[in-house]
Write an enzyme that holds these catalytic residues in place. Structure first.
Site, PDB file in Angstrom:
ATOM      1  N   CYS A   1     -38.647  11.765 -20.395  1.00  0.00           N
ATOM      2  CA  CYS A   1     -37.662  12.681 -20.935  1.00  0.00           C
ATOM      3  C   CYS A   1     -36.229  12.191 -20.843  1.00  0.00           C
ATOM      4  O   CYS A   1     -35.878  11.345 -20.035  1.00  0.00           O
ATOM      5  CB  CYS A   1     -37.731  14.059 -20.299  1.00  0.00           C
ATOM      6  SG  CYS A   1     -39.391  14.698 -20.129  1.00  0.00           S
TER       7      CYS A   1
ATOM      8  N   GLY B   1     -38.445   9.826 -24.752  1.00  0.00           N
ATOM      9  CA  GLY B   1     -39.511  10.793 -24.982  1.00  0.00           C
ATOM     10  C   GLY B   1     -39.697  11.061 -26.455  1.00  0.00           C
ATOM     11  O   GLY B   1     -38.717  11.294 -27.166  1.00  0.00           O
TER      12      GLY B   1
ATOM     13  N   ASN C   1     -35.456  15.781 -16.566  1.00  0.00           N
ATOM     14  CA  ASN C   1     -36.115  14.481 -16.610  1.00  0.00           C
ATOM     15  C   ASN C   1     -36.568  14.165 -15.185  1.00  0.00           C
ATOM     16  O   ASN C   1     -35.757  14.169 -14.271  1.00  0.00           O
ATOM     17  CB  ASN C   1     -35.131  13.417 -17.119  1.00  0.00           C
ATOM     18  CG  ASN C   1     -35.633  12.001 -16.921  1.00  0.00           C
ATOM     19  OD1 ASN C   1     -34.860  11.100 -16.616  1.00  0.00           O
ATOM     20  ND2 ASN C   1     -36.925  11.784 -17.087  1.00  0.00           N
ATOM     21  N   GLY C   2     -37.858  13.924 -15.011  1.00  0.00           N
ATOM     22  CA  GLY C   2     -38.344  13.586 -13.682  1.00  0.00           C
ATOM     23  C   GLY C   2     -39.691  14.214 -13.409  1.00  0.00           C
ATOM     24  O   GLY C   2     -40.397  14.648 -14.324  1.00  0.00           O
TER      25      GLY C   2
ATOM     26  N   TYR D   1     -36.904  -1.603 -17.760  1.00  0.00           N
ATOM     27  CA  TYR D   1     -37.534  -1.244 -19.026  1.00  0.00           C
ATOM     28  C   TYR D   1     -36.984   0.008 -19.700  1.00  0.00           C
ATOM     29  O   TYR D   1     -36.704  -0.007 -20.895  1.00  0.00           O
ATOM     30  CB  TYR D   1     -39.038  -1.071 -18.781  1.00  0.00           C
ATOM     31  CG  TYR D   1     -39.817  -0.619 -19.997  1.00  0.00           C
ATOM     32  CD1 TYR D   1     -40.083  -1.506 -21.039  1.00  0.00           C
ATOM     33  CD2 TYR D   1     -40.291   0.686 -20.110  1.00  0.00           C
ATOM     34  CE1 TYR D   1     -40.804  -1.102 -22.155  1.00  0.00           C
ATOM     35  CE2 TYR D   1     -40.999   1.088 -21.226  1.00  0.00           C
ATOM     36  CZ  TYR D   1     -41.253   0.201 -22.249  1.00  0.00           C
ATOM     37  OH  TYR D   1     -41.945   0.601 -23.353  1.00  0.00           O
TER      38      TYR D   1
END
Length: 471
Positions: free
Chosen positions: A5, A34, A108-109, A250
């Site tokens: 996300c 995402g 996000n997480g 990445y």
């Protein structure tokens, strides 16, 4: 691997401004984080309005939907599922109503204690409408607001109870609130334009909106933006933060600045150190596109071996699909990526990539390059071997599926069919990132995690988090 996300929150000092369009463009810039669903919530002065759906940002929104989201503050989200299946009910922002108010929340997480917290809340009468850990945090926030009606204290309650990784944005009336977890595992930064405050996962989204990066949100720090004004409050402090190394390897865009470091420069340095640690007598250095490009540039610069593209990626194929039968699967691989024969034939090739997870894709690419006429194929990897799963918000294979978890480097080399295989060392990676090892989350590379996870080793089990609320 897939990340989990991207988030954005915008507050404008102009009460007549419609921020939904800016949020849309910011989400476009975060699309790599995402691709399952996208959503935007705005406050129009009376209520929070939300539109979200499954699909890419451009598929979910059009001009009419953007124009209908009127408001000078709002939040947005692009999702790849971690906790909770890929379904509309789990798309974000999640809206929770209470009393005469409501809060929209996106994050996000991944919470490692989401299941336990959900059981406790359900035992106290909470009814959940999704299977996402984001709703768990939303319910924690709302319960705290019902007790004291203090947003800062409610956020502090979430920080105190939620264990894991999270960069969180909330929309509460005309206020955007954001917080980064005490370990700083997931990225979050703040930027400004002439009229707006922007809080987002990556600085590339701020650049897209022609804004200026102010700074990263510190681990355990809360940000409150209202009417274009921004304030910072340190809620907690951990003696050893744990920034995710795979953001640098990445996930983040190379043009993003993360915790004070340009990701592009970090990746070039990774490639340079990789060339020092694993030199090879070869004719050509080539990336496995797109993730290996910057590493390959660094390897080329340090080794003085010619850089040439030997693989061409089809960027318009869309999502991965499964094709039955070995022959059709090989066609599917070539639909995604094809070789450039004149750059390969008769040459000794060094292929550079970011990581090897299961090894199946690497094997297919090595076979493809060798079948195009390469004399030798040497593989160089910009991360150490991945030996353990991630619990902090990366969709990674299980330990049983991770090829490096149960094979030596020589064993992986044999499986993928390379003439040689070299991974960057832990020390080389840390040097390239420029952050002390004790301040990085390297759980997937070491099997030692910064948080307590049942059945795993925790390196920080004895450290304390000091909590306080700034005035």
């Amino acid at each position: 691997m897939q990340d989990k996300c991207g988030v954005v929150g915008i507050s404008s000092e102009d009460p007549c401004r419609n921020v939904a369009k800016s949020i849309y463009y910011a989400l476009y810039a975060l699309q790599h984080r995402g691709q399952e669903s996208a959503g935007i919530s705005v406050y129009d002065g009376k209520v929070v309005r939300t539109h979200k759906a499954m699909g890419l940002v451009a598929e979910v929104f059009n001009n009419a939907r953007i124009e209908a989201l009127e408001g000078s503050c709002g939040i947005g989200h692009v999702r790849y599922s971690t906790t909770g299946e890929s379904a509309l009910k789990n798309s974000q922002p999640i809206l929770v109503k209470y009393k005469d108010s409501s809060v929209a929340i996106a994050h996000n997480g991944n919470l490692v204690n989401a299941g336990k917290l959900k059981e406790e809340l359900e035992a106290e009468g909470e009814v959940f409408h999704s299977t996402s850990d984001t709703e768990v945090m939303a319910r924690l926030f709302v319960r705290a607001m019902l007790e004291r009606e203090d947003p800062a204290e409610a956020v502090r309650t979430v920080v105190r109870k939620a264990a894991g990784s999270y960069s969180l944005v909330l929309l509460l009336g005309n206020t955007v609130i954001a917080v980064r977890d005490p370990l700083g595992i997931k990225p979050l930064c703040v930027g400004k334009t002439e009229t707006d405050v922007i809080i987002t996962s990556e600085s590339a989204a701020i650049d897209t909106l022609n804004g200026d990066l102010v700074r990263d949100v510190r681990p355990g720090e809360m940000v409150i933006a209202r009417d274009g004004d921004v304030r910072f409050y340190q809620l907690s402090h951990h003696q050893s933060p744990a920034h995710c190394v795979f953001e640098y390897i990445y996930f983040a865009r190379p043009d993003s600045i993360m915790d004070g470091r340009l990701v592009y420069d970090v990746r070039v340095k990774i490639g340079s150190i990789l060339a020092e640690e694993h030199p090879s007598d070869a004719d050509t250095v080539t990336p496995i596109p797109d993730s290996g490009i910057t590493f390959a540039i660094g390897y080329h610069q340090r080794s003085n071996i010619k850089y040439r593209e030997c693989l061409m990626k089809n960027r318009y194929i869309g999502r991965t699909f499964i094709m039955p039968g070995q022959e059709l699967r090989e066609i599917a691989v070539r639909l995604k990526m094809n070789t450039i024969r004149p750059n390969i034939e008769g040459n000794r090739i060094i292929m550079v990539d970011d990581s090897i997870v299961r090894g199946t894709t690497s094997r297919r690419i090595v076979d493809m390059v060798r079948g195009t006429g390469a004399k030798e194929v040497h593989v160089r990897i910009g991360s150490p071997p991945i030996v353990a799963p991630c619990y902090m918000g990366i969709d990674m294979a299980t330990r049983d599926e991770l090829i490096a978890a149960h094979k030596t480097v020589a064993g992986v080399e044999a499986v993928i069919g390379a003439d040689s295989l070299g991974y960057i060392s832990h020390e080389g990676l840390v040097k390239a990132i420029g952050i002390p090892k004790e301040n990085l989350c390297m759980g997937c590379l070491t099997g030692v995690y910064p948080l307590e996870i049942p059945g795993e080793v925790c390196r920080l089990a004895q450290t304390r988090i000091t909590e306080y609320l700034s005035e």
